[in-house]
Design a protein around this motif. Structure first.
Motif, PDB file in Angstrom:
ATOM      1  N   ILE A 322       0.839  -1.204   0.000  1.00 41.05           N
ATOM      2  CA  ILE A 322       0.000   0.000   0.000  1.00 41.05           C
ATOM      3  C   ILE A 322       0.869   1.247   0.000  1.00 41.05           C
ATOM      4  O   ILE A 322       0.597   2.221  -0.711  1.00 41.05           O
ATOM      5  CB  ILE A 322      -0.946  -0.022   1.219  1.00 41.05           C
ATOM      6  N   PHE A 323       1.939   1.229   0.776  1.00 36.31           N
ATOM      7  CA  PHE A 323       2.876   2.347   0.843  1.00 36.31           C
ATOM      8  C   PHE A 323       3.478   2.635  -0.532  1.00 36.31           C
ATOM      9  O   PHE A 323       3.487   3.781  -1.005  1.00 36.31           O
ATOM     10  CB  PHE A 323       3.976   2.016   1.863  1.00 36.31           C
ATOM     11  N   VAL A 324       3.993   1.606  -1.190  1.00 34.42           N
ATOM     12  CA  VAL A 324       4.630   1.770  -2.502  1.00 34.42           C
ATOM     13  C   VAL A 324       3.610   2.234  -3.531  1.00 34.42           C
ATOM     14  O   VAL A 324       3.892   3.111  -4.362  1.00 34.42           O
ATOM     15  CB  VAL A 324       5.303   0.452  -2.937  1.00 34.42           C
ATOM     16  N   ALA A 325       2.417   1.669  -3.491  1.00 40.03           N
ATOM     17  CA  ALA A 325       1.373   2.060  -4.444  1.00 40.03           C
ATOM     18  C   ALA A 325       1.036   3.541  -4.304  1.00 40.03           C
ATOM     19  O   ALA A 325       0.830   4.240  -5.306  1.00 40.03           O
ATOM     20  CB  ALA A 325       0.130   1.204  -4.235  1.00 40.03           C
ATOM     21  N   GLN A 326       0.987   4.042  -3.096  1.00 38.99           N
ATOM     22  CA  GLN A 326       0.675   5.451  -2.876  1.00 38.99           C
ATOM     23  C   GLN A 326       1.813   6.360  -3.329  1.00 38.99           C
ATOM     24  O   GLN A 326       1.580   7.433  -3.877  1.00 38.99           O
ATOM     25  CB  GLN A 326       0.348   5.688  -1.397  1.00 38.99           C
ATOM     26  N   ILE A 327       3.058   5.948  -3.114  1.00 36.83           N
ATOM     27  CA  ILE A 327       4.207   6.748  -3.562  1.00 36.83           C
ATOM     28  C   ILE A 327       4.224   6.851  -5.082  1.00 36.83           C
ATOM     29  O   ILE A 327       4.494   7.912  -5.659  1.00 36.83           O
ATOM     30  CB  ILE A 327       5.528   6.140  -3.060  1.00 36.83           C
ATOM     31  N   PHE A 328       3.913   5.747  -5.759  1.00 35.04           N
ATOM     32  CA  PHE A 328       3.951   5.716  -7.224  1.00 35.04           C
ATOM     33  C   PHE A 328       2.579   6.034  -7.839  1.00 35.04           C
ATOM     34  O   PHE A 328       2.403   5.904  -9.046  1.00 35.04           O
ATOM     35  CB  PHE A 328       4.445   4.352  -7.715  1.00 35.04           C
ATOM     36  N   ASP A 329       1.633   6.423  -6.996  1.00 28.04           N
ATOM     37  CA  ASP A 329       0.305   6.849  -7.450  1.00 28.04           C
ATOM     38  C   ASP A 329      -0.380   5.762  -8.272  1.00 28.04           C
ATOM     39  O   ASP A 329      -0.905   6.003  -9.369  1.00 28.04           O
ATOM     40  CB  ASP A 329       0.412   8.142  -8.269  1.00 28.04           C
ATOM     41  N   VAL A 330      -0.376   4.549  -7.728  1.00 33.02           N
ATOM     42  CA  VAL A 330      -1.045   3.416  -8.366  1.00 33.02           C
ATOM     43  C   VAL A 330      -2.251   3.032  -7.499  1.00 33.02           C
ATOM     44  O   VAL A 330      -2.109   2.820  -6.292  1.00 33.02           O
ATOM     45  CB  VAL A 330      -0.106   2.205  -8.501  1.00 33.02           C
ATOM     46  N   ARG A 331      -3.409   2.962  -8.093  1.00 34.15           N
ATOM     47  CA  ARG A 331      -4.617   2.619  -7.346  1.00 34.15           C
ATOM     48  C   ARG A 331      -4.768   1.096  -7.281  1.00 34.15           C
ATOM     49  O   ARG A 331      -4.694   0.413  -8.303  1.00 34.15           O
ATOM     50  CB  ARG A 331      -5.851   3.244  -7.986  1.00 34.15           C
ATOM     51  N   LEU A 332      -4.979   0.591  -6.074  1.00 41.61           N
ATOM     52  CA  LEU A 332      -5.188  -0.839  -5.882  1.00 41.61           C
ATOM     53  C   LEU A 332      -6.672  -1.119  -5.688  1.00 41.61           C
ATOM     54  O   LEU A 332      -7.366  -0.365  -5.008  1.00 41.61           O
ATOM     55  CB  LEU A 332      -4.404  -1.337  -4.660  1.00 41.61           C
TER      56      LEU A 332
END
Length: 454
Positions: A322-332
């Motif tokens: 979740i942390f990495v997805a938010q940094i790279f602006d990727v929606r899960l």
């Protein structure tokens, strides 16, 4: 006139219990690390690094042969246990159940707190990791290409594979394999004795490891990752002090306080050493002292030390993804979260009981299609997080055998309810420290030291 010969024997001072020694090492390490960083004492930083590094090096020295012989002996010991197949399947089932609970808690915490928001980090701050994991690498990497490389490169998963194969082959051979089994048990006992001496050095290792971490990273780095760090520690604390006691009370129907009294020395050592495999002899000892039959514990604990990772393989990768997805602006989406749970439950063996969870994290990110550079964002803070992750790992490795034994009617509840002394204070075979020098003191009729209570 008679002369009185009543003389008092010299009484040795009582040794501080192991938990107190670890706590003292922790406090000393914090003070020395703060002093080294605030006064810019490079020599002290180097000393702390060497002390901590030497301790971890000694633990790792025995990892490869310890895992091989522990797994081999544990597989063959199952023949001494009734319903061995049932116990093995129940153990694996509870490994999966507790991992699933842990990853669910990690996902909820990550979704509620948004650990990647407000950090100031950008994708440019990330870097590709040196080691990565994928499902192909994981599946093909189980089978070694030769018998030497897994030991020299410390590929624990391949060592486990060879040990299981050797153990099953020994069971099929029967009496013909007895000389090999006798030798394996002797080598395992030797390794455990040597590793026990290393474990006794844990207070010094604690001072070096904690001191070096503070001197190297300080508090600034932790501040930048404050939410993420807090998430991991809170998630691990919920599992350790919430989920595990609840399972003990409701499923095993035993007193959770007694579990922590017995298992705490292993949990402490795991926190310091950051190695489930290095802690394995102590984990097995505390598990047996909690009333789990030795034959079953000798299978479940080594198996768990290489596959049961609620901290490294469940809570951490869930929050980290979740942390990495938010940094790279990727929606899960919901499917991604279910995939995280699947990877955490099925792929936890990829962590292999060593320090760090980089391989498991890269396996999770690659499965989700997230950038591998995200791993680089977390490497700096990893040692601080790995302490609590490993403590949860080891607690879970002791917990599951207790639950399975209790449900199968094998748990010695009298031993469980009366456990109180630290096994480190007693020694690897249950003897007190004084017993190691019993031959030298055989002529002394004076009082002996009593193992300190936890």
């Amino acid at each position: 006139m008679s002369v009185s010969t009543n003389t008092q024997s010299f009484k040795l001072p009582v040794r501080a219990p192991f938990w107190a020694q670890i706590l003292a090492g922790l406090v000393l390490g914090v003070l020395l690390g703060w002093l080294a960083r605030s006064q810019d004492l490079s020599w002290l930083v180097t000393t702390l690094e060497k002390v901590g590094g030497t301790f971890i090096g000694l633990l790792k020295l025995a990892v490869a042969p310890l895992v091989f012989f522990a797994i081999l002996v544990s597989v063959t010991n199952l023949r001494k246990v009734d319903n061995a197949a049932r116990l093995a399947s129940r153990t694996l089932l509870w490994f999966m159940i507790t991992s699933l609970i842990a990853v669910a808690i990690g996902l909820v915490i990550g979704l509620v707190t948004n650990p990647g928001a407000g950090t100031g980090l950008t994708p440019a701050d990330g870097s590709l990791p040196e080691r990565t994991g994928s499902w192909i690498d994981f599946l093909t990497g189980i089978v070694p290409t030769d018998v030497i490389t897994p030991f020299t490169e410390l590929n624990v998963l391949q060592i486990v594979f060879m040990a299981v194969v050797a153990g099953v082959a020994a069971l099929r051979l029967g009496e013909k394999a007895q000389p090999v089994l006798a030798l394996s048990e002797s080598v395992l006992a030797l390794l455990q004795r040597a590793l026990w001496w290393v474990i006794r050095l844990a207070p010094l290792g604690t001072a070096g490891l904690i001191g070096n971490a503070i001197a190297t990273y300080g508090w600034d780095l932790i501040g930048q990752y404050a939410t993420f760090t807090a998430d991991v520690y809170i998630g691990c604390a919920i599992v350790l002090f919430g989920v595990y006691p609840a399972l003990l009370a409701t499923v095993a129907k035993v007193n959770p306080v007694q579990f922590f009294k017995g298992a705490w020395p292993a949990i402490q050592l795991a926190f310091v050493s950051r190695s489930s495999v290095g802690t394995m002899p102590l984990t097995q000892k505390v598990t047996e002292r909690l009333g789990v039959p030795k034959e079953y514990a000798s299978f479940a604990v080594p198996f768990g030390a290489t596959t049961k990772m609620d901290g490294c393989a469940a809570i951490y990768p869930a929050i980290a993804a979740i942390f990495v997805a938010q940094i790279f602006d990727v929606r899960l989406g919901v499917g991604d979260y279910l995939l995280i749970a699947f990877v955490s439950v099925v792929g936890s063996a990829a962590t292999a009981g060593l320090t760090g969870a980089t391989v498991m994290l890269t396996l999770t990110l690659s499965t989700l299609g997230l950038p591998m550079e995200g791993v680089g964002l977390l490497l700096a803070i990893d040692p601080v997080l790995d302490m609590i992750r490993t403590a949860v790992n080891v607690a879970g490795q002791a917990l599951v055998p207790v639950i399975v034994s209790a449900r199968e009617g094998l748990l010695d509840r009298a031993a469980y309810d009366s456990v109180h002394a630290s096994p480190v204070d007693e020694g690897p075979a249950g003897e007190s420290p004084a017993d190691e020098t019993a031959d030298d003191e055989a002529a002394d009729d004076g009082p002996r030291r009593v193992p300190a209570a936890v």
